[in-house]
Design a protein around this motif. Structure first.
Motif, PDB file in Angstrom:
ATOM      1  N   ASN A   1      -6.163 -36.131  90.927  1.00 18.47           N
ATOM      2  CA  ASN A   1      -5.929 -36.618  92.257  1.00 18.47           C
ATOM      3  C   ASN A   1      -4.365 -36.416  92.888  1.00 18.47           C
ATOM      4  O   ASN A   1      -4.206 -36.315  94.045  1.00 18.47           O
ATOM      5  N   VAL A   2      -3.390 -36.281  92.088  1.00 14.37           N
ATOM      6  CA  VAL A   2      -2.079 -36.073  92.426  1.00 14.37           C
ATOM      7  C   VAL A   2      -2.060 -34.633  93.216  1.00 14.37           C
ATOM      8  O   VAL A   2      -1.318 -34.543  94.088  1.00 14.37           O
ATOM      9  N   LYS A   3      -2.749 -33.737  92.390  1.00 13.94           N
ATOM     10  CA  LYS A   3      -2.823 -32.526  92.968  1.00 13.94           C
ATOM     11  C   LYS A   3      -3.452 -32.259  94.251  1.00 13.94           C
ATOM     12  O   LYS A   3      -3.027 -31.411  95.279  1.00 13.94           O
ATOM     13  N   ALA A   4      -4.369 -33.089  94.442  1.00 16.85           N
ATOM     14  CA  ALA A   4      -5.278 -33.131  95.702  1.00 16.85           C
ATOM     15  C   ALA A   4      -4.353 -33.731  96.985  1.00 16.85           C
ATOM     16  O   ALA A   4      -4.207 -33.306  98.220  1.00 16.85           O
ATOM     17  N   TYR A   5      -3.698 -34.739  96.710  1.00 22.15           N
ATOM     18  CA  TYR A   5      -2.923 -35.547  97.524  1.00 22.15           C
ATOM     19  C   TYR A   5      -1.584 -34.793  97.976  1.00 22.15           C
ATOM     20  O   TYR A   5      -1.212 -35.157  99.135  1.00 22.15           O
ATOM     21  N   SER A   6      -1.052 -33.954  97.017  1.00 21.66           N
ATOM     22  CA  SER A   6       0.295 -33.286  97.311  1.00 21.66           C
ATOM     23  C   SER A   6      -0.065 -31.885  97.835  1.00 21.66           C
ATOM     24  O   SER A   6       0.927 -31.217  97.705  1.00 21.66           O
ATOM     25  N   GLU A   7      -1.212 -31.415  98.143  1.00 22.06           N
ATOM     26  CA  GLU A   7      -1.611 -30.006  98.484  1.00 22.06           C
ATOM     27  C   GLU A   7      -0.493 -29.648  99.553  1.00 22.06           C
ATOM     28  O   GLU A   7      -0.333 -28.474  99.556  1.00 22.06           O
ATOM     29  N   PHE A   8      -0.192 -30.349 100.705  1.00 25.87           N
ATOM     30  CA  PHE A   8       0.667 -29.900 101.584  1.00 25.87           C
ATOM     31  C   PHE A   8       1.988 -30.384 101.551  1.00 25.87           C
ATOM     32  O   PHE A   8       2.747 -30.463 102.524  1.00 25.87           O
ATOM     33  N   LEU A   9       2.595 -30.733 100.343  1.00 21.98           N
ATOM     34  CA  LEU A   9       3.971 -31.091  99.987  1.00 21.98           C
ATOM     35  C   LEU A   9       4.551 -30.217  98.993  1.00 21.98           C
ATOM     36  O   LEU A   9       3.698 -29.456  98.248  1.00 21.98           O
ATOM     37  N   ASP A  10       5.769 -30.242  99.153  1.00 17.92           N
ATOM     38  CA  ASP A  10       6.567 -29.306  98.030  1.00 17.92           C
ATOM     39  C   ASP A  10       6.924 -30.322  96.900  1.00 17.92           C
ATOM     40  O   ASP A  10       8.185 -30.561  96.706  1.00 17.92           O
ATOM     41  N   VAL A  11       5.898 -30.728  96.193  1.00 15.63           N
ATOM     42  CA  VAL A  11       5.841 -31.395  95.018  1.00 15.63           C
ATOM     43  C   VAL A  11       5.047 -30.931  93.898  1.00 15.63           C
ATOM     44  O   VAL A  11       3.871 -30.521  94.062  1.00 15.63           O
ATOM     45  N   THR A  12       5.678 -30.676  92.658  1.00 12.00           N
ATOM     46  CA  THR A  12       4.940 -30.166  91.654  1.00 12.00           C
ATOM     47  C   THR A  12       4.613 -31.283  90.510  1.00 12.00           C
ATOM     48  O   THR A  12       5.216 -32.496  90.419  1.00 12.00           O
ATOM     49  N   SER A  13       3.474 -31.063  89.735  1.00 12.33           N
ATOM     50  CA  SER A  13       2.937 -32.167  88.849  1.00 12.33           C
ATOM     51  C   SER A  13       2.413 -31.428  87.693  1.00 12.33           C
ATOM     52  O   SER A  13       1.954 -30.114  87.765  1.00 12.33           O
ATOM     53  N   ALA A  14       2.300 -31.904  86.569  1.00 18.31           N
ATOM     54  CA  ALA A  14       1.687 -31.528  85.484  1.00 18.31           C
ATOM     55  C   ALA A  14       1.305 -32.937  84.246  1.00 18.31           C
ATOM     56  O   ALA A  14       1.575 -33.738  84.486  1.00 18.31           O
ATOM     57  N   VAL A  15       0.133 -32.241  83.785  1.00 18.00           N
ATOM     58  CA  VAL A  15      -0.277 -33.336  82.662  1.00 18.00           C
ATOM     59  C   VAL A  15       0.145 -33.006  81.313  1.00 18.00           C
ATOM     60  O   VAL A  15      -0.385 -31.786  80.858  1.00 18.00           O
ATOM     61  N   ILE A  16       0.325 -33.850  80.567  1.00 17.23           N
ATOM     62  CA  ILE A  16       0.265 -33.866  79.271  1.00 17.23           C
ATOM     63  C   ILE A  16      -0.302 -34.671  78.036  1.00 17.23           C
ATOM     64  O   ILE A  16      -0.229 -35.879  78.447  1.00 17.23           O
ATOM     65  N   PHE A  17      -1.116 -34.301  77.080  1.00 18.00           N
ATOM     66  CA  PHE A  17      -1.764 -35.161  76.335  1.00 18.00           C
ATOM     67  C   PHE A  17      -1.862 -34.255  74.839  1.00 18.00           C
ATOM     68  O   PHE A  17      -1.858 -33.218  74.788  1.00 18.00           O
ATOM     69  N   GLY A  18      -2.254 -35.212  73.909  1.00 20.47           N
ATOM     70  CA  GLY A  18      -2.699 -34.623  72.578  1.00 20.47           C
ATOM     71  C   GLY A  18      -3.908 -34.166  72.472  1.00 20.47           C
ATOM     72  O   GLY A  18      -4.690 -34.197  73.519  1.00 20.47           O
ATOM     73  N   GLY A  19      -4.238 -33.562  71.376  1.00 18.48           N
ATOM     74  CA  GLY A  19      -5.516 -32.786  71.041  1.00 18.48           C
ATOM     75  C   GLY A  19      -5.667 -31.468  71.599  1.00 18.48           C
ATOM     76  O   GLY A  19      -6.633 -30.958  71.431  1.00 18.48           O
ATOM     77  N   VAL A  20      -4.605 -30.915  72.112  1.00 24.03           N
ATOM     78  CA  VAL A  20      -4.749 -29.509  72.562  1.00 24.03           C
ATOM     79  C   VAL A  20      -3.324 -28.747  72.367  1.00 24.03           C
ATOM     80  O   VAL A  20      -2.414 -29.524  71.824  1.00 24.03           O
ATOM     81  N   ASN A  21      -3.373 -27.569  72.495  1.00 19.54           N
ATOM     82  CA  ASN A  21      -1.976 -26.837  72.068  1.00 19.54           C
ATOM     83  C   ASN A  21      -1.012 -27.122  73.033  1.00 19.54           C
ATOM     84  O   ASN A  21      -1.176 -27.255  74.284  1.00 19.54           O
TER      85      ASN A  21
END
Length: 426
Positions: free
Chosen positions: A92-112
């Motif tokens: 959702n953050v990526k979709a709503y910030s498509e036309f903004l100069d804002v970067t985002s990332a997600v981190i969670f366990g269970g993966v490298n």
């Protein structure tokens, strides 16, 4: 009211329009203005009512219209209880910030962790995280939270129910004291509200619907049935009803596995999703369910948090939750975004008190039916199963790890195991 009336910036309005939204939902209309004004907000709304946009839209507006204090610094931190919810919020953050100069990332366990670390090093404005991986990476010196301006607890009730309070307090000590705090959840008990007010500073409380009420458009039904006949009944309902997309809730991970195997043996494509499953297996199961390759998804409460399944027609409680508020969240998986849905509960004698608690919470009686051949056992005890136990004694206590994940069990012996289980769910 339209989104234009809320004071959001033009690039955000453009992204909203691209997603096909024209009018804010009630929770969005109530929450966005005070968040834009810089207030701490405590918001309660049923699932499927647009909570995520309720905090991500004003958050993105703030980040895009103000200057941060640190280069490549995390300016907004969104904390979620499960991997699936974290991934959904990030989408959702990526979709709503498509036309903004804002970067985002997600981190969670269970993966490298390496791909996540690479994104963090490149610079992130908005970070969505589960507690375990966040604390782990911070301990390794791979991320800094010193410049966080907005702190969001999503599904805050579950965060606290799962025993994350200490992790939350630890994370709060890592972020600046001067910050904006937002707490969003489907349900709030009185005890959780007391804890919430310790975290928030003079918050504005907003509520889109009466607290803990079930979605009115959901058709609720109870089937009284003997405990040993539940599996046969659920297979009969799904098969004879030709239901093609059904989300089933069990109380434990092992119960989810057992039921899934029996459904597959009966010719029903099914998959289980819970904390013991790898992230790859959970993602594959959910994708197959959404695309119709899998008819039945069997889940525990913890794993189901954050599942976004549009137009889900059927939810079945194979076992009632012992926490009444969880029932509201479960059935809220259907009847989303104005669509109709049906919520079915298979209730055995030892779940009678759970049913009474649910009906008291939602302030309504749920219609009861008995199907011939699957009648309840007249001699069965109505004594409820205690959290962390079942009728199988010690073996059942060992198996009921999901109950420990949601805060059950206080003995010193159980703590190491509970912590290991909880880490797998992050």
């Amino acid at each position: 009211m339209s989104f234009q009336n809320l004071g959001l910036s033009a690039p955000i309005l453009k992204a909203i329009s691209k997603q096909g939204y024209t009018e804010p939902s009630p929770i969005q209309a109530k929450a966005i203005p005070p968040i834009l004004d810089g207030n701490d907000v405590l918001a309660s709304a049923q699932t499927g009512t647009g909570k995520t946009a309720g905090f991500t839209l004003p958050l993105l507006h703030h980040l895009s219209t103000t200057q941060g204090q640190g280069y490549k610094a995390v300016r907004a931190l969104i904390l979620t209880p499960t991997r699936e919810l974290a991934a959904q919020v990030h989408a959702n953050v990526k979709a709503y910030s498509e036309f903004l100069d804002v970067t985002s990332a997600v981190i969670f366990g269970g993966v490298n962790q390496n791909p996540q670390v690479k994104k963090l090093k490149a610079g992130v404005d908005v970070l969505i995280a589960t507690p375990g991986r966040l604390i782990d990476l911070e301990n390794q010196g791979l991320l800094s939270l010193r410049h966080v301006e907005i702190f969001v607890l999503d599904e805050a009730d579950r965060m606290l129910d799962m025993g994350f309070l200490r992790d939350i307090e630890r994370i709060m000590n890592l972020i600046p004291a001067k910050r904006q705090n937002l707490m969003f959840s489907a349900t709030f008990s009185k005890d959780i509200k007391k804890l919430a007010f310790k975290i928030l500073n003079d918050p504005i409380q907003v509520e889109a619907t009466p607290e803990n009420t079930a979605v009115e458009i959901i058709d609720q039904q109870v089937y009284r049935v003997a405990k040993t006949k539940k599996t046969g009944l659920i297979i009969k309902l799904i098969s004879e009803g030709n239901w093609q997309q059904v989300l089933v809730f069990t109380r434990t991970k092992h119960g989810a596995n057992r039921l899934t195997k029996k459904m597959v043996s009966a010719g029903i494509t099914a998959a289980a999703i819970h904390g013991n499953k790898s992230q790859g297996a959970r993602t594959k199961a959910l994708d197959g369910f959404k695309k119709g390759r899998i008819r039945v998804l069997v889940a525990t409460d913890i794993a189901a948090r954050g599942l976004d399944i549009p137009l889900l027609p059927h939810v079945i409680n194979f076992e009632l939750p012992n926490i009444s508020e969880d029932y509201v969240h479960r059935i809220g998986r259907t009847g989303r975004a104005g669509a109709s849905g049906k919520a079915i509960s298979l209730v055995s004698a030892d779940e009678t008190s759970f049913l009474r608690g649910i009906e008291k919470l939602i302030d309504q009686r749920i219609p009861v039916e008995i199907i011939e051949g699957f009648e309840p056992d007249p001699d069965a005890s109505t004594e409820p199963i205690k959290p962390g136990q079942n009728r199988q004694g010690n073996q059942g206590r060992r198996k009921n790890s999901d109950s420990r994940n949601s805060g059950g069990g206080n003995s010193q012996k159980s703590k190491p195991r509970r912590n290991r289980n909880r880490n797998r769910n992050r």
